[in-house]
Design a protein around this motif. Structure first.
Motif, PDB file in Angstrom:
ATOM      1  N   LEU A 347       0.836  -1.202   0.000  1.00 17.70           N
ATOM      2  CA  LEU A 347       0.000   0.000   0.000  1.00 17.70           C
ATOM      3  C   LEU A 347       0.872   1.254   0.000  1.00 17.70           C
ATOM      4  CD1 LEU A 347      -3.053   0.667   2.341  1.00 17.70           C
ATOM      5  CD2 LEU A 347      -1.364   2.407   1.857  1.00 17.70           C
ATOM      6  N   VAL A 348       1.876   1.284   0.871  1.00 15.73           N
ATOM      7  CA  VAL A 348       2.748   2.458   0.955  1.00 15.73           C
ATOM      8  C   VAL A 348       3.486   2.671  -0.363  1.00 15.73           C
ATOM      9  CG1 VAL A 348       4.810   3.384   2.087  1.00 15.73           C
ATOM     10  CG2 VAL A 348       2.960   2.407   3.457  1.00 15.73           C
ATOM     11  N   SER A 349       3.903   1.578  -0.997  1.00 15.30           N
ATOM     12  CA  SER A 349       4.558   1.709  -2.291  1.00 15.30           C
ATOM     13  C   SER A 349       3.613   2.295  -3.329  1.00 15.30           C
ATOM     14  CB  SER A 349       5.061   0.333  -2.756  1.00 15.30           C
ATOM     15  OG  SER A 349       5.625   0.415  -4.044  1.00 15.30           O
ATOM     16  N   LEU A 350       2.384   1.779  -3.383  1.00 13.82           N
ATOM     17  CA  LEU A 350       1.433   2.155  -4.429  1.00 13.82           C
ATOM     18  C   LEU A 350       0.903   3.576  -4.295  1.00 13.82           C
ATOM     19  CD1 LEU A 350      -0.638  -1.140  -4.501  1.00 13.82           C
ATOM     20  CD2 LEU A 350       0.610  -0.213  -6.455  1.00 13.82           C
ATOM     21  N   TYR A 351       0.736   4.057  -3.073  1.00 12.42           N
ATOM     22  CA  TYR A 351       0.039   5.336  -2.879  1.00 12.42           C
ATOM     23  C   TYR A 351       0.931   6.391  -2.229  1.00 12.42           C
ATOM     24  CZ  TYR A 351      -4.244   8.206  -2.249  1.00 12.42           C
ATOM     25  OH  TYR A 351      -5.211   9.195  -2.314  1.00 12.42           O
ATOM     26  N   SER A 352       2.215   6.078  -2.076  1.00  9.81           N
ATOM     27  CA  SER A 352       3.113   7.077  -1.508  1.00  9.81           C
ATOM     28  C   SER A 352       4.456   7.073  -2.233  1.00  9.81           C
ATOM     29  CB  SER A 352       3.304   6.832  -0.004  1.00  9.81           C
ATOM     30  OG  SER A 352       4.080   7.865   0.575  1.00  9.81           O
ATOM     31  N   GLU A 353       5.217   5.985  -2.072  1.00  8.24           N
ATOM     32  CA  GLU A 353       6.572   6.013  -2.615  1.00  8.24           C
ATOM     33  C   GLU A 353       6.606   6.082  -4.142  1.00  8.24           C
ATOM     34  OE1 GLU A 353      10.166   2.926  -3.092  1.00  8.24           O
ATOM     35  OE2 GLU A 353       9.796   3.492  -1.006  1.00  8.24           O
ATOM     36  N   MET A 354       5.901   5.183  -4.820  1.00  8.76           N
ATOM     37  CA  MET A 354       6.001   5.147  -6.275  1.00  8.76           C
ATOM     38  C   MET A 354       5.461   6.412  -6.946  1.00  8.76           C
ATOM     39  SD  MET A 354       7.836   2.739  -7.217  1.00  8.76           S
ATOM     40  CE  MET A 354       7.553   2.903  -8.975  1.00  8.76           C
ATOM     41  N   PRO A 355       4.320   6.956  -6.526  1.00  7.08           N
ATOM     42  CA  PRO A 355       3.906   8.230  -7.134  1.00  7.08           C
ATOM     43  C   PRO A 355       4.946   9.328  -6.949  1.00  7.08           C
ATOM     44  CG  PRO A 355       2.115   7.274  -5.856  1.00  7.08           C
ATOM     45  CD  PRO A 355       3.319   6.448  -5.586  1.00  7.08           C
ATOM     46  N   ALA A 356       5.555   9.385  -5.771  1.00  8.20           N
ATOM     47  CA  ALA A 356       6.574  10.407  -5.533  1.00  8.20           C
ATOM     48  C   ALA A 356       7.786  10.189  -6.426  1.00  8.20           C
ATOM     49  CB  ALA A 356       6.977  10.399  -4.059  1.00  8.20           C
ATOM     50  N   ARG A 357       8.199   8.956  -6.593  1.00  5.96           N
ATOM     51  CA  ARG A 357       9.354   8.660  -7.443  1.00  5.96           C
ATOM     52  C   ARG A 357       9.057   8.977  -8.908  1.00  5.96           C
ATOM     53  NH1 ARG A 357      13.733   5.713  -5.799  1.00  5.96           N
ATOM     54  NH2 ARG A 357      13.678   4.692  -3.739  1.00  5.96           N
ATOM     55  N   ILE A 358       7.910   8.522  -9.388  1.00  7.22           N
ATOM     56  CA  ILE A 358       7.583   8.659 -10.809  1.00  7.22           C
ATOM     57  C   ILE A 358       7.525  10.116 -11.224  1.00  7.22           C
ATOM     58  CG2 ILE A 358       5.685   8.325 -12.459  1.00  7.22           C
ATOM     59  CD1 ILE A 358       5.175   5.612 -10.924  1.00  7.22           C
ATOM     60  N   TYR A 359       6.984  10.966 -10.361  1.00  6.00           N
ATOM     61  CA  TYR A 359       6.759  12.363 -10.738  1.00  6.00           C
ATOM     62  C   TYR A 359       7.761  13.339 -10.135  1.00  6.00           C
ATOM     63  CZ  TYR A 359       2.525  10.610 -12.842  1.00  6.00           C
ATOM     64  OH  TYR A 359       1.635   9.911 -13.630  1.00  6.00           O
TER      65      TYR A 359
END
Length: 445
Positions: A347-359
Motif C-alpha cells: 500500500l505504501v509503495s502504491l500510494y506514496s513512494e512510487m507516485p513520488a518517485r515517478i513524478y
C-alpha cells in the motif's frame, strides 16, 4: 538534541518493512527513525497504530480556477488532509495550463489556497506542441494528453501523439495519457444517440473496452518508438493492463470496487471514464492481484467531483464525468490490506513512494526516512467504520463507495511536521501547502 515532535510506540510501515520504531521530527523534516527513545517537545503515543509516510495522490481535479461549485483547493485539500494525503498533483480541464505563463499564473493564484503541498500538471494541445518544453521547464509535474476529445480538451490522433511523445522524450519529461480511441467512442456515441438511448448503460457502450485497448496499444507503440516516458492513466481492467505492459500503469479504487452494472441503478453517479469494467467479484479480485504482482505501478484517486445536484441536473449525456475520490482512496486500500488483498507495505509503495518517485517528488516525499519532509499519517488498522455521504469533505458531498464497511482509518495527518488533521477534523489552514516544482524545473535549477 531535543526534537520538536516524537511519534513513539507505533509500527513504522515502508515498502521494505513493518517495524516498531519511533519517529522524530526537527522543524519540517524527519530527523531520526530509531527504536531508542529521544527527548522531544511534543510526544504522540502511537501504540497500536501504523505510522506511514503521507500519501501522494498524483491525479486530482480541484477545478480551481474553473467551476469551483464542483470543487476548489481549500475544500479539496481539506478532503486530502483528512484522509491522510499530504501531497497532490492537480490539473483542471476547465482552465487548463498549457504554457509556462499559465503555470505561473495558476501557481500565484493558488498561493494561499492549498492546505497540503501541491504540484501542478499541464495539458498538451495538438496544435501547441511548442509550449511543452516551456511548461515542463517551468515546473509542471507532468504533461497530460487525451487521445479522445473529453472535458473540452482536444484529443490527439496517432500522428500528433507521435509528435508529442517525441517532444516528451527530448525534454526527458513524463506524459500522463488518457487512452480512449476517439473514432470508436465517436461512432458509439453516434449510434447510441440515433437509437434514442438515455439509460445508464450507454456509458460502458459509449466508452467501450475496445476504445481503451486500441488507444493503449497505440500509446505503447509510440512510446517505444520515441523513447518517451508515458503513464497509462486510470487503467480499468486486466485486459487493459496487459495491453499497457511497458508503460507506467496507474489505476484507481473505482476499478477495484465498482461493478459495470451499477450504472444501471445509479446512472450519472457512475458516469466516469473509462467506466467500471468488472462484471463479477472475480474480475475485481484480478485487479487486486495486479496490485500485488506489480502489473500496476501506483494508485491515484482521479478525484473529479460533482455535487449530487449537478449529477441530477441533466441527461446521462449532459452531466459531468467523474467521481469524488480523494476522501476514500486510502480507506479503500487500507480495507484491502486488512483483508489480505495487498500488504500494508505494498500500500505504501502504491500510494506514496512510487507516485513520488515517478513524478519527481522523491526524496522529499513518499518516504519515511531522515531528511525527508515530515509528512506522516497515523493509521488505526483495526478501526471499523462505514463510508457515508455526510462524512465526505469534498464539495461533492457524496461517495460512490457509500455503504462500504471499512477496516482501517487515518487518525492523524502531519504535513511537514505540523498537525493537519485529527480523526477526520482538518486543522491545516489554506496557505499551509507549498508548491512543489516538477522535475523539469528542478533540473533547470
Amino acid at each position: 538534541m531535543t526534537y520538536d515532535l516524537a511519534i513513539e510506540g507505533g509500527e513504522v510501515v515502508t515498502p521494505q518493512f513493518r517495524r516498531r520504531l519511533n519517529v522524530y521530527v526537527a522543524g519540517d523534516k524527519i530527523a531520526a527513525v530509531t527504536p531508542d527513545a529521544q527527548p522531544a517537545r511534543e510526544t504522540v503515543d502511537a501504540s497500536g497504530l501504523l505510522v506511514m509516510p503521507g500519501m501522494v495522490d498524483t491525479h486530482v481535479h480541484f477545478m480551481d480556477p474553473g467551476d469551483t461549485s464542483r470543487e476548489d483547493f481549500p475544500t479539496g485539500t481539506a478532503a486530502a488532509a483528512g484522509a491522510g494525503v499530504t501531497s497532490v498533483i492537480e490539473h483542471t480541464h476547465a482552465a487548463p495550463v498549457i504554457s509556462a505563463d499559465d503555470l505561473a499564473d495558476k501557481r500565484s493564484y493558488l498561493g494561499a489556497r492549498s492546505r497540503v503541498d501541491f504540484a501542478l500538471a499541464a495539458h498538451a494541445w495538438p496544435d501547441r506542441l511548442e509550449d511543452v518544453a516551456g511548461v515542463w521547464r517551468a515546473g509542471a509535474a507532468f504533461i497530460k494528453a487525451f487521445t479522445c476529445t473529453t472535458h473540452g480538451v482536444p484529443g490527439f490522433d496517432p500522428a500528433h501523439l507521435h509528435a508529442l511523445f517525441a517532444e516528451i522524450a527530448r525534454e526527458e519529461a513524463i506524459c500522463l495519457a488518457h487512452c480512449e480511441d476517439e473514432s470508436l467512442t465517436s461512432e458509439a456515441e453516434r449510434t447510441l444517440h440515433a437509437a434514442g438511448r438515455t439509460d445508464g448503460s450507454v456509458i460502458p457502450a459509449w466508452r467501450n473496452p475496445e476504445a481503451e485497448l486500441s488507444a493503449l496499444a497505440v500509446a505503447r507503440v509510440l512510446a517505444d518508438a520515441t523513447g518517451a516516458r508515458v503513464v497509462a492513466a486510470h487503467v480499468s481492467h486486466t485486459a487493459a493492463l496487459e495491453t499497457a505492459r511497458g508503460l507506467v500503469v496507474e489505476t484507481c479504487p473505482q476499478y477495484l470496487t465498482l461493478l459495470e452494472d451499477e450504472v444501471l441503478e445509479h446512472g450519472a453517479f457512475r458516469k466516469f471514464t473509462p467506466p467500471a469494467r468488472a462484471r463479477s467479484a472475480a474480475d475485481l479480485e484480478a485487479m487486486w492481484q495486479a496490485l500485488r504482482d506489480g502489473a500496476v505501478d501506483y494508485v491515484s484517486s482521479d478525484h473529479a467531483p460533482s455535487t449530487g445536484e449537478q449529477k441530477r441536473a441533466g441527461s446521462i449525456w449532459a452531466v459531468h464525468f467523474g467521481l469524488p475520490g480523494v476522501d476514500t482512496t486510502l480507506p479503500i486500500l487500507l480495507n484491502g490490506a486488512h483483508a489480505g488483498r495487498i500488504s500494508y507495505e505494498r500500500l505504501v509503495s502504491l500510494y506514496s513512494e512510487m507516485p513520488a518517485r515517478i513524478y519527481g517528488l522523491w526524496p522529499d516525499k513518499g518516504r519515511l526516512e531522515p531528511g525527508a519532509d515530515a509528512d506522516l499519517v497515523l493509521v488505526d488498522p483495526s478501526a471499523r467504520w462505514t463510508i457515508t455521504d455526510d462524512a465526505i469533505l469534498s464539495k461533492a458531498g457524496w461517495s460512490p463507495f457509500a455503504g462500504q464497511r471499512i477496516v482501517g482509518r487515518a487518525v492523524r495527518t502531519y504535513a511537514r511536521g505540523t498537525l493537519a488533521a485529527v480523526d477526520g477534523n482538518v486543522v491545516a489552514e489554506p496557505g499551509a501547502g507549498r508548491f512543489l516544482p516538477g522535475r523539469g524545473a528542478q533540473e533547470a535549477i
